[in-house]
Design a protein around this motif. Structure first.
Motif, PDB file in Angstrom:
ATOM      1  N   ARG A 216       0.821  -1.217   0.000  1.00  0.00           N
ATOM      2  CA  ARG A 216       0.000   0.000   0.000  1.00  0.00           C
ATOM      3  C   ARG A 216       0.846   1.253   0.000  1.00  0.00           C
ATOM      4  O   ARG A 216       0.360   2.340  -0.316  1.00  0.00           O
ATOM      5  CB  ARG A 216      -0.933   0.000   1.208  1.00  0.00           C
ATOM      6  N   SER A 217       2.131   1.117   0.349  1.00  0.00           N
ATOM      7  CA  SER A 217       3.011   2.284   0.388  1.00  0.00           C
ATOM      8  C   SER A 217       3.575   2.617  -0.980  1.00  0.00           C
ATOM      9  O   SER A 217       4.114   3.713  -1.189  1.00  0.00           O
ATOM     10  CB  SER A 217       4.172   2.029   1.347  1.00  0.00           C
ATOM     11  N   GLY A 218       3.501   1.669  -1.904  1.00  0.00           N
ATOM     12  CA  GLY A 218       4.034   1.890  -3.247  1.00  0.00           C
ATOM     13  C   GLY A 218       5.515   1.637  -3.364  1.00  0.00           C
ATOM     14  O   GLY A 218       6.106   1.856  -4.430  1.00  0.00           O
ATOM     15  N   CYS A 219       6.151   1.186  -2.268  1.00  0.00           N
ATOM     16  CA  CYS A 219       7.602   0.932  -2.302  1.00  0.00           C
ATOM     17  C   CYS A 219       7.859  -0.500  -2.773  1.00  0.00           C
ATOM     18  O   CYS A 219       7.859  -1.443  -1.980  1.00  0.00           O
ATOM     19  CB  CYS A 219       8.207   1.169  -0.919  1.00  0.00           C
ATOM     20  N   VAL A 220       8.079  -0.651  -4.045  1.00  0.00           N
ATOM     21  CA  VAL A 220       8.231  -1.974  -4.653  1.00  0.00           C
ATOM     22  C   VAL A 220       9.434  -2.721  -4.088  1.00  0.00           C
ATOM     23  O   VAL A 220       9.366  -3.931  -3.827  1.00  0.00           O
ATOM     24  CB  VAL A 220       8.355  -1.832  -6.188  1.00  0.00           C
ATOM     25  N   TRP A 310      -1.618  -7.774  -6.099  1.00  0.00           N
ATOM     26  CA  TRP A 310      -0.810  -6.548  -6.155  1.00  0.00           C
ATOM     27  C   TRP A 310       0.037  -6.534  -7.434  1.00  0.00           C
ATOM     28  O   TRP A 310       0.110  -5.509  -8.132  1.00  0.00           O
ATOM     29  CB  TRP A 310       0.089  -6.482  -4.923  1.00  0.00           C
ATOM     30  N   HIS A 311       0.647  -7.662  -7.748  1.00  0.00           N
ATOM     31  CA  HIS A 311       1.481  -7.744  -8.950  1.00  0.00           C
ATOM     32  C   HIS A 311       0.647  -7.501 -10.200  1.00  0.00           C
ATOM     33  O   HIS A 311       1.040  -6.727 -11.091  1.00  0.00           O
ATOM     34  CB  HIS A 311       2.153  -9.116  -9.020  1.00  0.00           C
ATOM     35  N   CYS A 312      -0.505  -8.147 -10.278  1.00  0.00           N
ATOM     36  CA  CYS A 312      -1.338  -8.022 -11.482  1.00  0.00           C
ATOM     37  C   CYS A 312      -1.867  -6.607 -11.659  1.00  0.00           C
ATOM     38  O   CYS A 312      -2.015  -6.123 -12.787  1.00  0.00           O
ATOM     39  CB  CYS A 312      -2.499  -9.018 -11.410  1.00  0.00           C
TER      40      CYS A 312
END
Length: 399
Positions: A216-220, A310-312
């Motif tokens: 949810r933080s966007g930090c991949v 999340w990946h998709c």
């Protein structure tokens, strides 16, 4: 001379040598019951002992570790017997890893392996010991187990930080967390190895749950790091199977039917790892694997997020470097998991042959089918839609 099998045993309460050496301060009944179990197996405790345990469990002065030990002692008598009670997971609970402190699991694995090595050493040095007297391993096998346990402790040992638990808590939890149902020596090994794996999967589940939260933080990169960490945790524990393989199949079969009703298929931690990676297909959720863990199954139906979803959703927005990073992490965990399942299948096949499973499954055939289950199966389907070379079989083209 050992008592005949199938009889129950009620002995005068006595303190064990181990308890005396360790300066035990635990209640006398708990220590004497533990000693009887380690001499004859839990299934041969007499009615008098069980009634004493039941009465002591109701005493408000009984501490939580001993109370949970009593619950495990009474599980069959109260029709609560399961994988959880067989492995005394509620006794271990104070030391099990949590989302806030995942690495406590490394400490617990270390304690369990040390205890196993001490048990092997004690019975090796004291051939007249009455503890689990049947099927003692030969001298060389016992030494091999001790060496393997030491090597595993070094490989999976906790980081060099201050221990998080008091010595007294660790001592009581470890002492009261092994309750063999038989008097077979190797059941001690069996229980400790399974407890180590439950700890490993609990660590993995906590790590992957945290990874889902981090999405949810966007930090991949942070998500990928946690996925890799889960894979590393499983890889570091791979030697546990070689430790278990020192048990002759005949020794396992000697106590296996007494564990009927307790099966690894009931492992909640293993299923949590699965649902954090991807929501299983409906046929998987309706299989004995998930029907045996209703709390996890309910959670799977609750609409929670997963790493696959999340990946998709997000891969189209990632840079090439981020996509590569995530793919590498997914590959590591999928390969580690597949390797673990193949080894599990191989060990089980050598131990039980064509016998049925103790969890209501058809044994080896069930495990063989399970090797086809992939953690990140939706990602494989997504690749199939965009890559005609995908064969739709047991693996992804990139694994």
């Amino acid at each position: 001379m050992s008592e005949p099998r199938g009889t129950t045993v009620d002995e005068p309460a006595t303190a064990s040598v181990t308890d005396a050496q360790q300066g035990s301060t635990t209640p006398g009944l708990a220590s004497s019951t533990r000693l009887r179990i380690l001499r004859h197996g839990k299934d041969r405790l007499g009615d008098e002992t069980l009634e004493q345990v039941r009465a002591s469990r109701a005493d408000t002065a009984t501490g939580p570790v001993v109370a949970q030990f009593y619950n495990c002692v009474l599980d069959k008598a109260e029709n609560r017997y399961s994988y959880r009670s067989y492995l005394a997971l509620d006794v271990l609970k104070p030391l099990l890893p949590t989302a806030e402190n995942v690495h406590t699991g490394l400490e617990l694995v270390s304690h369990l392996l040390r205890d196993l090595a001490e048990f092997e050493r004690m019975t090796l040095e004291d051939e007249g010991s009455r503890l689990l007297p049947r099927g003692r391993p030969g001298h060389q096998i016992a030494l091999r187990r001790i060496r393997k346990a030491a090597a595993l402790r070094e490989n999976t040992g906790p980081p060099g930080t201050r221990p998080r638990f008091t010595d007294e808590l660790v001592e009581d939890v470890v002492r009261f967390s092994v309750l063999p149902v038989s008097d077979q020596h190797d059941e001690y090994l069996f229980i400790r190895v399974l407890q180590c794996y439950e700890t490993v999967f609990t660590m993995m589940a906590a790590t992957l749950e945290e990874a889902v939260a981090v999405t949810r933080s966007g930090c991949v990169s942070e998500v990928a790091a946690r996925i890799e960490s889960a894979a590393t945790t499983l890889d570091q524990a791979s030697g546990l199977f070689s430790l278990l393989a020192t048990m002759p199949p005949a020794h396992f079969r000697a106590f296996r039917m007494q564990t009927d009703g307790s099966s690894a298929i009931q492992s909640e931690a293993y299923k949590l790892v699965e649902i954090f990676c991807a929501l299983p297909r409906r046929d998987r959720l309706d299989s004995p694997a998930f029907l045996s863990v209703p709390r996890v199954r309910l959670r799977a139906f609750s609409g929670h997020d997963s790493l696959s979803s999340w990946h998709c959703r997000g891969q189209s927005r990632w840079s090439d470097a981020e996509s590569t990073m995530v793919m590498k992490a997914l590959q590591l965990l999928e390969r580690s998991h597949q390797k673990w399942k193949r080894t599990h299948h191989s060990i089980a096949r050598s131990m039980i042959g064509s016998s049925g499973g103790t969890g209501g499954t058809d044994g080896i055939e069930y495990l063989q089918r399970c090797t086809e289950n992939l953690l990140f199966w939706p990602i494989g389907e997504q690749h199939h839609q965009h890559d005609s070379s995908f064969n739709g079989g047991r693996g992804y083209p990139w694994i």
